[in-house]
Write an enzyme that holds these catalytic residues in place. Structure first.
Site, PDB file in Angstrom:
ATOM      1  N   TYR A   1      10.445   8.110  15.851  1.00 34.40           N
ATOM      2  CA  TYR A   1       9.593   8.148  15.188  1.00 34.40           C
ATOM      3  C   TYR A   1      10.911   8.238  14.352  1.00 34.40           C
ATOM      4  O   TYR A   1      11.932   7.790  13.539  1.00 34.40           O
ATOM      5  CB  TYR A   1       8.234   8.543  14.060  1.00 34.40           C
TER       6      TYR A   1
ATOM      7  N   ARG B   1       1.212  -1.175   0.250  1.00 34.43           N
ATOM      8  CA  ARG B   1       0.476  -0.160  -0.007  1.00 34.43           C
ATOM      9  C   ARG B   1       1.263   1.465  -0.106  1.00 34.43           C
ATOM     10  O   ARG B   1       2.217   0.726   0.208  1.00 34.43           O
ATOM     11  CB  ARG B   1      -1.271  -0.160   1.158  1.00 34.43           C
ATOM     12  N   GLY B   2      -0.190   2.153  -0.112  1.00 37.44           N
ATOM     13  CA  GLY B   2       0.660   3.722   0.223  1.00 37.44           C
ATOM     14  C   GLY B   2       2.311   4.254  -1.287  1.00 37.44           C
ATOM     15  O   GLY B   2       1.995   3.676  -2.367  1.00 37.44           O
TER      16      GLY B   2
ATOM     17  N   PRO C   1      11.623  11.424   1.882  1.00 39.26           N
ATOM     18  CA  PRO C   1      10.403  12.345   1.802  1.00 39.26           C
ATOM     19  C   PRO C   1       9.831  13.466   3.243  1.00 39.26           C
ATOM     20  O   PRO C   1       9.876  13.143   4.202  1.00 39.26           O
ATOM     21  CB  PRO C   1       9.528  11.583   1.435  1.00 39.26           C
TER      22      PRO C   1
ATOM     23  N   ASP D   1       3.458   5.764  16.293  1.00 39.67           N
ATOM     24  CA  ASP D   1       2.953   7.302  17.440  1.00 39.67           C
ATOM     25  C   ASP D   1       1.279   7.727  17.002  1.00 39.67           C
ATOM     26  O   ASP D   1       0.836   7.770  18.049  1.00 39.67           O
ATOM     27  CB  ASP D   1       3.929   7.966  17.957  1.00 39.67           C
TER      28      ASP D   1
ATOM     29  N   TYR E   1       6.325  15.679   3.491  1.00 38.24           N
ATOM     30  CA  TYR E   1       4.891  14.946   3.518  1.00 38.24           C
ATOM     31  C   TYR E   1       4.447  15.106   2.665  1.00 38.24           C
ATOM     32  O   TYR E   1       4.702  15.662   0.724  1.00 38.24           O
ATOM     33  CB  TYR E   1       4.029  16.693   3.515  1.00 38.24           C
ATOM     34  N   ILE E   2       3.987  13.788   2.106  1.00 32.13           N
ATOM     35  CA  ILE E   2       3.945  12.931   0.637  1.00 32.13           C
ATOM     36  C   ILE E   2       1.894  12.961   0.615  1.00 32.13           C
ATOM     37  O   ILE E   2       1.696  12.466   1.362  1.00 32.13           O
ATOM     38  CB  ILE E   2       4.457  11.910   0.638  1.00 32.13           C
TER      39      ILE E   2
ATOM     40  N   ALA F   1       9.420  -1.230   4.136  1.00 30.52           N
ATOM     41  CA  ALA F   1       8.085  -1.176   5.290  1.00 30.52           C
ATOM     42  C   ALA F   1       8.616  -0.247   7.078  1.00 30.52           C
ATOM     43  O   ALA F   1       9.467   0.543   7.117  1.00 30.52           O
ATOM     44  CB  ALA F   1       8.869  -2.725   6.052  1.00 30.52           C
ATOM     45  N   GLY F   2       7.566  -0.012   7.305  1.00 26.89           N
ATOM     46  CA  GLY F   2       8.178   1.357   9.192  1.00 26.89           C
ATOM     47  C   GLY F   2       6.437   2.123   8.472  1.00 26.89           C
ATOM     48  O   GLY F   2       5.396   1.372   8.127  1.00 26.89           O
TER      49      GLY F   2
END
Length: 238
Positions: A142, A12-13, A172, A83, A174-175, A78-79
């Site tokens: 994070y 995903r994402g 990155p 929080d 803000y995506i 992956a990650g």
């Protein structure tokens, strides 16, 4: 000849977009994910999907056993910010659990997967780890995990570069159009993140996919040991 591209967190994402990018190029793409959603995504993209929790040694071992002898590109995606999934810690025990969860998801997952596949990376290949602008403001678990990922990647580059394998971090800001914020991004915060950029727009998944494609290409063989920021100028380097 098609290369073998392994992408963790590819169901995903951003991971999904990177997988689509390489699949469209005709590469042999293998994606991993922690749930059976990875098989659905793989079927939709026409790639290979293998269920794997990249932060669990036994799961990574089982995944690696299913791969062939050679990997050309490994993308550790992956990650995520653990929080955001829960409430603020109320005790030291809660705080330790929060930090361990983010370190496991964002650092250990890359270390385990890379270690399992390291001997299969072909000369001329590439390892790309996905960091975050949060590493530059590492007051959170994070951000600290992503900062550690960048430091580890720089050291790993020195080890692998003599064999022709590059190691870089894509970091990155803000995506848009991802589920990173898990529905907790307010309109006000979104506006602040965009206002912080120089070009006054959010990043897009294809921006990330395009940069990773370049770092894995023959044109990027002398770029290694770097953290490459992708944030529209929200964080600048000199």
């Amino acid at each position: 000849m098609a290369r073998t591209i392994v992408i963790t967190g590819g169901s995903r994402g951003l991971g999904r977009q990177v997988a689509r990018r390489f699949s469209d190029l005709g590469e042999h793409v293998v994606i991993t994910g922690r749930s059976d959603r990875v098989r659905e995504t793989a079927a939709e993209l026409g790639v290979t999907g293998i269920e794997c929790d990249a932060s669990e040694p036994a799961s990574v071992d089982a995944f690696a056993a299913q791969l062939g002898d050679g990997v050309d590109v490994l993308v550790n995606m992956a990650g995520g910010n653990v929080d955001l999934a829960g409430s603020a810690p109320k005790s030291l025990k809660d705080l330790a659990a929060q930090w361990n969860a983010n370190l496991s998801a964002n650092l250990l997952s890359a270390v385990l997967t890379t270690s399992a596949l390291r001997d299969r990376l072909r000369p001329g290949g590439a390892l790309v780890n996905v960091g975050s602008i949060g590493a530059e403001y590492a007051s959170s678990s994070y951000g600290a995990a992503k900062a550690a990922l960048a430091a580890w990647s720089a050291g790993l580059s020195a080890e692998l570069a003599p064999t022709g394998i590059t190691v870089n971090v894509v970091s990155p800001g803000y995506i848009e159009d991802t589920d990173f914020f898990q529905g907790k991004l307010t309109a006000e915060r979104r506006a602040q993140l965009i206002a912080a950029t120089h070009d006054k727009r959010p990043g897009r998944p294809d921006d990330v996919a395009g940069l990773i494609e370049f770092l894995a290409s023959p044109q990027a063989r002398h770029i290694t040991g770097q953290t490459i920021h992708l944030n529209g100028g929200a964080y600048t380097t000199r």
